[in-house]
Design a protein around this motif. Structure first.
Motif, PDB file in Angstrom:
ATOM      1  N   GLY A  73       0.781  -1.230   0.000  1.00 52.93           N
ATOM      2  CA  GLY A  73       0.000   0.000   0.000  1.00 52.93           C
ATOM      3  C   GLY A  73       0.810   1.276   0.000  1.00 52.93           C
ATOM      4  O   GLY A  73       0.244   2.367  -0.143  1.00 52.93           O
ATOM      5  N   GLU A  74       2.123   1.174   0.147  1.00 52.90           N
ATOM      6  CA  GLU A  74       2.945   2.391   0.191  1.00 52.90           C
ATOM      7  C   GLU A  74       3.206   2.916  -1.224  1.00 52.90           C
ATOM      8  O   GLU A  74       3.497   2.141  -2.140  1.00 52.90           O
ATOM      9  CB  GLU A  74       4.269   2.129   0.900  1.00 52.90           C
ATOM     10  N   THR A  75       3.085   4.225  -1.386  1.00 54.32           N
ATOM     11  CA  THR A  75       3.362   4.867  -2.670  1.00 54.32           C
ATOM     12  C   THR A  75       4.321   6.032  -2.455  1.00 54.32           C
ATOM     13  O   THR A  75       4.504   6.505  -1.328  1.00 54.32           O
ATOM     14  CB  THR A  75       2.069   5.381  -3.333  1.00 54.32           C
ATOM     15  N   PHE A  76       4.903   6.503  -3.572  1.00 52.15           N
ATOM     16  CA  PHE A  76       5.952   7.513  -3.494  1.00 52.15           C
ATOM     17  C   PHE A  76       5.737   8.574  -4.557  1.00 52.15           C
ATOM     18  O   PHE A  76       5.263   8.278  -5.656  1.00 52.15           O
ATOM     19  CB  PHE A  76       7.323   6.855  -3.688  1.00 52.15           C
ATOM     20  N   ASP A  77       6.116   9.796  -4.220  1.00 56.12           N
ATOM     21  CA  ASP A  77       6.025  10.876  -5.200  1.00 56.12           C
ATOM     22  C   ASP A  77       6.988  10.627  -6.357  1.00 56.12           C
ATOM     23  O   ASP A  77       6.632  10.807  -7.526  1.00 56.12           O
ATOM     24  CB  ASP A  77       6.354  12.224  -4.544  1.00 56.12           C
ATOM     25  N   VAL A  78       8.204  10.223  -6.019  1.00 56.28           N
ATOM     26  CA  VAL A  78       9.243  10.014  -7.035  1.00 56.28           C
ATOM     27  C   VAL A  78      10.003   8.728  -6.733  1.00 56.28           C
ATOM     28  O   VAL A  78      10.361   8.467  -5.580  1.00 56.28           O
ATOM     29  CB  VAL A  78      10.243  11.191  -7.081  1.00 56.28           C
ATOM     30  N   GLY A  79      10.240   7.946  -7.765  1.00 58.28           N
ATOM     31  CA  GLY A  79      11.082   6.768  -7.649  1.00 58.28           C
ATOM     32  C   GLY A  79      12.331   6.940  -8.490  1.00 58.28           C
ATOM     33  O   GLY A  79      12.247   7.307  -9.668  1.00 58.28           O
ATOM     34  N   PHE A  80      13.478   6.734  -7.882  1.00 58.49           N
ATOM     35  CA  PHE A  80      14.752   6.755  -8.604  1.00 58.49           C
ATOM     36  C   PHE A  80      15.173   5.312  -8.874  1.00 58.49           C
ATOM     37  O   PHE A  80      15.235   4.490  -7.951  1.00 58.49           O
ATOM     38  CB  PHE A  80      15.838   7.451  -7.783  1.00 58.49           C
ATOM     39  N   VAL A  81      15.464   5.010 -10.132  1.00 61.90           N
ATOM     40  CA  VAL A  81      15.958   3.684 -10.515  1.00 61.90           C
ATOM     41  C   VAL A  81      17.385   3.875 -11.026  1.00 61.90           C
ATOM     42  O   VAL A  81      17.610   4.546 -12.031  1.00 61.90           O
ATOM     43  CB  VAL A  81      15.073   3.037 -11.594  1.00 61.90           C
ATOM     44  N   LEU A 101       8.947   8.422 -12.281  1.00 66.10           N
ATOM     45  CA  LEU A 101      10.188   7.642 -12.243  1.00 66.10           C
ATOM     46  C   LEU A 101      11.330   8.425 -12.875  1.00 66.10           C
ATOM     47  O   LEU A 101      11.162   9.078 -13.910  1.00 66.10           O
ATOM     48  CB  LEU A 101      10.027   6.318 -12.988  1.00 66.10           C
ATOM     49  N   VAL A 102      12.498   8.336 -12.245  1.00 70.56           N
ATOM     50  CA  VAL A 102      13.719   8.946 -12.764  1.00 70.56           C
ATOM     51  C   VAL A 102      14.738   7.837 -12.991  1.00 70.56           C
ATOM     52  O   VAL A 102      15.086   7.095 -12.068  1.00 70.56           O
ATOM     53  CB  VAL A 102      14.293   9.985 -11.781  1.00 70.56           C
ATOM     54  N   ASN A 103      15.204   7.715 -14.230  1.00 68.63           N
ATOM     55  CA  ASN A 103      16.212   6.715 -14.582  1.00 68.63           C
ATOM     56  C   ASN A 103      17.579   7.387 -14.614  1.00 68.63           C
ATOM     57  O   ASN A 103      17.819   8.280 -15.426  1.00 68.63           O
ATOM     58  CB  ASN A 103      15.881   6.110 -15.958  1.00 68.63           C
ATOM     59  N   ILE A 104      18.478   6.968 -13.716  1.00 70.21           N
ATOM     60  CA  ILE A 104      19.859   7.473 -13.703  1.00 70.21           C
ATOM     61  C   ILE A 104      20.783   6.292 -13.946  1.00 70.21           C
ATOM     62  O   ILE A 104      20.784   5.324 -13.177  1.00 70.21           O
ATOM     63  CB  ILE A 104      20.205   8.169 -12.373  1.00 70.21           C
ATOM     64  N   ASP A 105      21.576   6.369 -15.012  1.00 66.38           N
ATOM     65  CA  ASP A 105      22.338   5.191 -15.422  1.00 66.38           C
ATOM     66  C   ASP A 105      23.519   5.611 -16.289  1.00 66.38           C
ATOM     67  O   ASP A 105      23.537   6.713 -16.846  1.00 66.38           O
ATOM     68  CB  ASP A 105      21.415   4.255 -16.211  1.00 66.38           C
ATOM     69  N   HIS A 106      24.489   4.726 -16.417  1.00 63.44           N
ATOM     70  CA  HIS A 106      25.600   4.978 -17.338  1.00 63.44           C
ATOM     71  C   HIS A 106      25.810   3.817 -18.304  1.00 63.44           C
ATOM     72  O   HIS A 106      26.838   3.741 -18.972  1.00 63.44           O
ATOM     73  CB  HIS A 106      26.892   5.308 -16.568  1.00 63.44           C
ATOM     74  N   HIS A 107      24.832   2.925 -18.393  1.00 66.15           N
ATOM     75  CA  HIS A 107      24.918   1.827 -19.352  1.00 66.15           C
ATOM     76  C   HIS A 107      24.447   2.271 -20.740  1.00 66.15           C
ATOM     77  O   HIS A 107      23.439   2.964 -20.850  1.00 66.15           O
ATOM     78  CB  HIS A 107      24.042   0.653 -18.906  1.00 66.15           C
ATOM     79  N   PRO A 108      25.139   1.859 -21.789  1.00 64.99           N
ATOM     80  CA  PRO A 108      24.636   2.137 -23.143  1.00 64.99           C
ATOM     81  C   PRO A 108      23.333   1.383 -23.375  1.00 64.99           C
ATOM     82  O   PRO A 108      23.120   0.315 -22.801  1.00 64.99           O
ATOM     83  CB  PRO A 108      25.757   1.619 -24.049  1.00 64.99           C
TER      84      PRO A 108
END
Length: 317
Positions: A73-81, A101-108
């Motif tokens: 039941g828990e929800t979030f304003d922003v999720g960082f992946v 959702l915010v995707n932060i990554d350095h994979h091609p």
């Protein structure tokens, strides 16, 4: 893009920070770097990884609060992946519990699954990208965040041995040391505090060492039977791929790790000429030019034969 992310942080109240399954050093340390930073900003934050915290990274600040299940039941304003490449590697269900959702990554070829897509293939580690956010925020860099950032970079560059050990990696690491991070403390926690189970499992894995007739690729493997005998688990296999990689003349190393009765996870490492990221994508996986992975169905002998055949073709070209 950094400004957009900082605006989301400013506007949000509740945050989820997640990274890919079977987390490596960059995934875990960048998760905790961002989690600590958000808490310092006065935010409600849940650090999550469905496989929990590997013992090697339990020394990082905030590791004791990371959860492997999101409370119902828990929800979030922003999720960082972070560092995931694909949302499924962190959990497709994250879209259901996060308004953004915010995707932060350095994979091609990182999947564009987020509302914000911050991907930089030139970054040495996702942890280095987290530091860019912290620096741009203008807030003081805490000792907790500095320790996590340093660990992320150290781990993902192979202690500054890999090709992603770029100038930013060294300058950022130097800044973290200047802020009080003790390199020996980190190295001791990562490399001088091994579980006995890991060494017993490693002994069995090294007994499976295979080197191709051409001498240009080599592999080791771990099966469920080995886990059982050593009373160990997948969390004890971090770095096993580096042993075949260290064989003189080897250009590509492969680690075969059993993940079910009928499938193996492949970990690839390349010394440069062969793009193992592209090779992994042929098998449904992904990753960098020099480090990548995939899951392939079959017995160990079948999977080995498939991978070795493809490598023979690549190396003959």
């Amino acid at each position: 893009m950094i400004r957009t992310i900082l605006e989301k942080i400013e506007a949000g109240r509740s945050f989820l920070v997640a990274s890919h399954e079977s987390p490596d050093g960059d995934a875990m340390a960048s998760t905790l770097a961002l989690t600590n930073f958000l808490r310092e900003c006065g935010k409600d934050v849940l650090a999550y990884n469905r496989d929990g915290v590997p013992q090697d990274y339990a020394f990082l600040p905030g590791a004791e609060n990371l959860v492997s299940e999101i409370p119902p039941g828990e929800t979030f304003d922003v999720g960082f992946v972070l560092d995931a490449g694909e949302l499924r590697r962190a959990g497709a269900h994250l879209k259901e519990v996060c308004r953004s959702l915010v995707n932060i990554d350095h994979h091609p070829f990182s999947e564009d699954f987020g509302d914000v897509y911050y991907v930089d293939e030139e970054a040495s580690a996702t942890g280095a990208m987290i530091y860019r956010l912290v620096k741009a925020s203008g807030r003081p860099l805490s000792q907790e965040v500095a320790l996590c950032v340093y660990t992320a970079i150290l781990a993902d560059t192979g202690s500054f041995r890999y090709s992603n050990a770029n100038p930013e990696a060294f300058t950022t690491a130097a800044e973290m040391v200047a802020r009080g991070v003790n390199p020996w403390d980190v190295a001791s926690s990562l490399y001088e505090s091994q579980d006995e189970k890991r060494l017993r499992l490693l002994a069995q894995a090294l007994a499976t060492l295979t080197v191709s007739s051409c001498g240009r690729y080599a592999s080791v493997a771990v099966t469920q039977a080995m886990y059982d005998q050593a009373r160990a688990g997948a969390e004890h296999t971090d770095g096993f791929v580096n042993y075949p990689r260290s064989v003189r003349g080897v250009e590509v190393a492969i680690f075969f790790r059993q993940v079910s009765a009928t499938s193996f996870k492949l970990g690839f490492r390349s010394k440069g000429r062969i793009d193992v990221g592209a090779l992994s994508r042929e098998f449904g996986g992904g990753g960098h030019h020099n480090a990548a992975g995939a899951v392939v169905d079959g017995t160990l002998d079948e999977v080995r034969a498939t991978v070795f055949s493809r490598l023979d073709s690549l190396l003959a070209g």
